[in-house]
Design an enzyme around this catalytic site. Structure first.
Site, short mmCIF file in Angstrom:
data_model
loop_
_atom_site.label_atom_id
_atom_site.label_comp_id
_atom_site.label_asym_id
_atom_site.label_seq_id
_atom_site.Cartn_x
_atom_site.Cartn_y
_atom_site.Cartn_z
N HIS A 167 -8.25 -1.29 0.61
CA HIS A 167 -7.30 -2.38 0.33
C HIS A 167 -8.15 -3.57 -0.05
CE1 HIS A 167 -4.13 -0.45 2.97
NE2 HIS A 167 -5.22 0.08 3.47
N CYS B 134 0.79 -1.23 0.00
CA CYS B 134 0.00 0.00 0.00
C CYS B 134 0.83 1.29 0.00
CB CYS B 134 -1.06 0.00 1.09
SG CYS B 134 -0.81 -1.17 2.39
N HIS C 233 -5.41 -1.37 -4.59
CA HIS C 233 -5.91 -0.30 -3.74
C HIS C 233 -6.80 0.59 -4.58
CE1 HIS C 233 -2.38 -1.79 -1.58
NE2 HIS C 233 -3.20 -1.63 -0.55
N GLN D 40 0.60 -11.19 -3.12
CA GLN D 40 -0.81 -10.82 -3.00
C GLN D 40 -1.35 -10.40 -4.35
OE1 GLN D 40 -0.16 -7.62 -0.11
NE2 GLN D 40 -1.32 -8.78 1.38
N LYS E 114 -13.71 -3.90 7.83
CA LYS E 114 -13.35 -4.74 6.69
C LYS E 114 -14.36 -5.87 6.50
CE LYS E 114 -10.26 -7.52 9.56
NZ LYS E 114 -8.89 -7.97 9.82
N ASP F 114 -2.99 -7.93 -4.93
CA ASP F 114 -3.32 -6.76 -4.13
C ASP F 114 -3.80 -5.64 -5.02
OD1 ASP F 114 -3.50 -5.33 -1.84
OD2 ASP F 114 -1.37 -4.86 -1.68
N ARG G 42 6.97 -11.21 5.19
CA ARG G 42 6.66 -10.93 6.59
C ARG G 42 7.31 -12.01 7.43
NH1 ARG G 42 0.17 -9.48 6.07
NH2 ARG G 42 0.45 -8.11 4.28
#
Length: 634
Positions: free
Chosen positions: A512, A333, A384, A380, A466, A382, A362
């Site tokens: 996200h 992000c 945004h 991911q 979320k 991912d 991570r």
RNA sequence: GCCGGCGUAGCUCAGCAGGUAGAGCAGCUGACUUGUAAUCAGAAGGUCGAGGGUUCAAUUCCUUUCGCCGGCACCA
């Protein structure tokens, strides 16, 4: 005179107070014998509950699904009783019913062993054979505390102490054992005839890692031995789907000691990955996303600005080079915000949907790692979404559409997906009215899509609520795949702005979102869901060509090349083995189509097609074969 | 990270009350040339996760450590 209304419409009359069991006996001795518990005026009761007023009564026997929970709960008590008899120094804590069974947590001076487990199970069986009646009694709270204090059960004292003083506490006694419990329970230990202790584990008292670690014993319990055996067989079958097992058997990937939590993708696993990634990429185009790529390693200062360093630096891999401090990105992000900030953005440009197949690292706790489901390096899917407040709901709805289109494509049925809405936690940032609006937008979007969802109050992130989409693995563990999360914090922290219609600078809302979660986890789910039998379009190898004898090798190779040139993933098996052997080996490899070529096929310029499920599609030309699979894919 | 269990050939597993290991499958070599789920034979393959200790001797016992498995905690 008491009238008792039965579910079939019948009414039984009694002169005065009467126990549930007596009513049952009045209906039929068989029913009285089979009864487990009852529902009186909508409340679950024991069989020796005394009815002293007109009431509705429903008796439940071991034919009723609802009896399972009661049986499991009673079996948990039985376990505790057995443990107390064998190990009087053990302290009892809690023993709830869970899916398929129960557990009970004990505090004991040493961990239980597998030998203990076997002993405990034996003792439980002995207690069942004693046919101990299970009896309820009620005490005022303070007397209950006194009682448990006297017998030295300090955890029970702690539990009851948290209950309001004016409450009546119910206790259940069987033989020498008394436990705090709301009930109901089976009338006698003899009703518990199909259980098994399954595993030992550590568990923190009250689920808090600052507390003492207790000894947890898990068990499963059923209405009959047959039901128990079915369950155990089912578990055994389910374990065969384990993606870690299939990953090895099908040569998809491996993990090794030198890179814990990081995946070595083999050619066949990577073929699946590529298909998934390319498909998701197509969806990005369809749903109006732009795809970007951002750096793997970023100066620590950015993570300090975004707040990640402060909150998560222990989970971040960091490094130093030429006197600068860097961190490997744990998420994408902040980098996406950097792209957003480049140049000026008008409100007319919103929403901006920015996607990346972002490889993140991570440093997850060692105990959290789990095959492909939980890894330290993952990609991911991912994205945004930068948008205005009033666009939140429509963006969430669009995302839900996209998510289900994707899941449908992979044959993941909607009924296997749990949808959860997590709302504001105690510690949070942002004004109340912003939270109100955001939570409302998410709720409205879920309802507008007609989804069944569960509310998790207080489970949201500190920066926004979320929605999470969870799927289960082969043995019933839940994993979050899709999620969409509102963020009121990061755009402001990192200085993202757009020019509003009135010329003012405004901070956009940031969503996200991910559909697969991580491609690793998603592929693990696919492996388990399909049991390695991937649909044709995903299969790492789509066709395998088998010649019957050396004579047909030339023709087999021609067909192989032809299919390969069409873009299919093919394998050529010219090995010097019997056709039976080759069919077996390639079927075990779960290749969708086995193409068999002998003299007949060479002569007719055909192949004989066998599916991996054994179905013989007969002989056909290559063109017919391609037509056939095109129909399969649609 | 915490509690417990486990780590032996590429895979699945056996073995060892301490005397440096064994099977099946796979792989390799050879024979067989095969019609819808395992052809036969032969040779080969291991510092028993890693480090340290006890011992005449350790894969076996002790200890540290790494990894995996089952839970717990965590999961932005």
């Amino acid at each position: 005179m008491i009238n008792i209304q039965l579910p079939d419409g019948g009414v039984k009359n009694f002169d005065g107070s009467v126990s549930v069991l007596e009513v049952a006996k009045g209906i039929s001795p068989g029913l009285a014998k089979a009864a487990i518990f009852a529902v009186v005026d909508g409340v679950e009761r024991d069989l020796n509950y005394v009815i002293d007023h007109d009431a509705n009564l429903k008796l439940l026997t071991d034919k009723d699904e609802a009896a399972l929970a009661v049986i499991r709960h009673s079996t948990a008590h039985l376990l505790a009783q057995a443990v107390k008899q064998l190990y009087p120094a053990a302290q009892v804590t809690i023993g709830p019913v869970i899916e398929n069974g129960f557990y009970y947590d004990f505090s004991f001076e040493r961990p239980f062993t597998l030998d203990d487990l076997a002993k405990i199970e034996k003792k439980m069986e002995a207690l069942v054979n004693l046919n101990l009646p299970v009896e309820r009694k009620e005490l005022p709270r303070n007397e209950a505390i006194k009682y448990f204090d006297q017998i030295g059960e300090k955890y029970k004292v702690e539990i009851i102490s948290a209950i309001p003083e004016d409450q009546i506490i119910s206790l259940y006694t069987q033989g020498d054992f008394t436990d705090l419990c709301r009930g109901p329970h089976v009338p006698s230990t003899s009703k518990l005839k199909a259980f098994k202790l399954t595993k030992l584990a550590g568990a923190y008292w009250r689920g808090d890692s600052n507390n003492e670690m207790l000894q947890r014993i898990y068990g499963t319990a059923w209405r009959s031995k047959e039901e128990l055996n079915n369950y155990l067989n089912m578990l055994e079958e389910a374990e065969k789907r384990d993606h870690r097992k299939l990953g090895r058997q099908l040569d998809l990937f491996h993990l090794q000691d030198e890179a814990p939590g990081m995946v070595f993708w083999h050619a066949k696993g990577w073929a699946i990955w590529q298909e998934v990634e390319q498909y998701i990429r197509k969806m990005y185009v369809k749903y109006g996303y732009q795809e970007v790529k951002t750096p793997q390693i970023v100066d620590r200062s950015l993570w300090e600005k975004s707040g990640h360093w402060e909150k998560f630096h222990e989970d971040m891999f960091s490094l130093e080079s030429d006197g600068r401090h860097y961190a490997i990105k744990p998420m994408n992000c902040p980098c996406h915000v950097q792209i957003f900030k480049h140049g000026l953005t008008s409100y007319r440009d919103l929403p901006i949907r920015m996607a990346e197949f972002g490889s993140c690292h991570r440093n997850e706790a060692s105990g959290a790692l789990h095959g492909l489901m939980r890894v330290r390096n993952f990609v991911q899917d991912d994205a945004h979404i930068f948008c205005m407040d009033e666009q939140i709901q429509s963006e969430v709805m669009l995302f839900i559409d996209m998510l289900f289109e994707v899941y449908h494509k992979f044959d993941l049925g909607a009924d296997g997906i749990a949808v959860k809405l997590s709302t504001r936690p105690a510690k949070r940032i942002g004004a109340e009215e912003v939270w109100d609006k955001a939570e409302q937008a998410l709720t409205d979007a879920l309802n507008a899509k007609g989804l069944k969802w569960e509310l998790l109050p207080g489970e949201g992130a500190f920066y926004g609520p979320k929605i999470e989409f969870e799927v289960k693995d082969c043995i019933g563990r839940s994993w979050t795949t899709g999620s969409i999360q509102l963020d009121f914090s990061m755009p402001e922290r990192l200085g993202a702005e757009y020019i509003a219609s009135d010329g003012s600078r405004q901070v956009p809302v940031m969503l996200h979102r991910a559909i697969c979660g991580s491609l690793e986890r998603f592929i693990a789910i696919l492996i388990e869901h399909h049991m390695g039998n991937f649909p044709f379009w995903l299969a790492p190898i789509q066709f395998v060509l088998l010649n019957i004898s050396e004579k047909q090798a030339g023709y087999t190779e021609v067909v192989y090349n032809k299919l390969k040139n069409f873009g299919f993933r093919c394998k050529l098996d010219l090995s010097n083995e019997k056709i039976n052997y080759k069919i077996r080996e390639n079927t075990l490899e779960k290749i969708p189509y086995l193409l068999i070529i002998g003299d007949k096929e060479v002569e007719a310029n055909q192949v004989t097609v066998r599916q991996r499920d054994g179905l013989d599609l007969g002989a056909m030309s290559v063109d017919e074969l391609i037509n056939h699979v095109a129909n399969v894919i649609q």
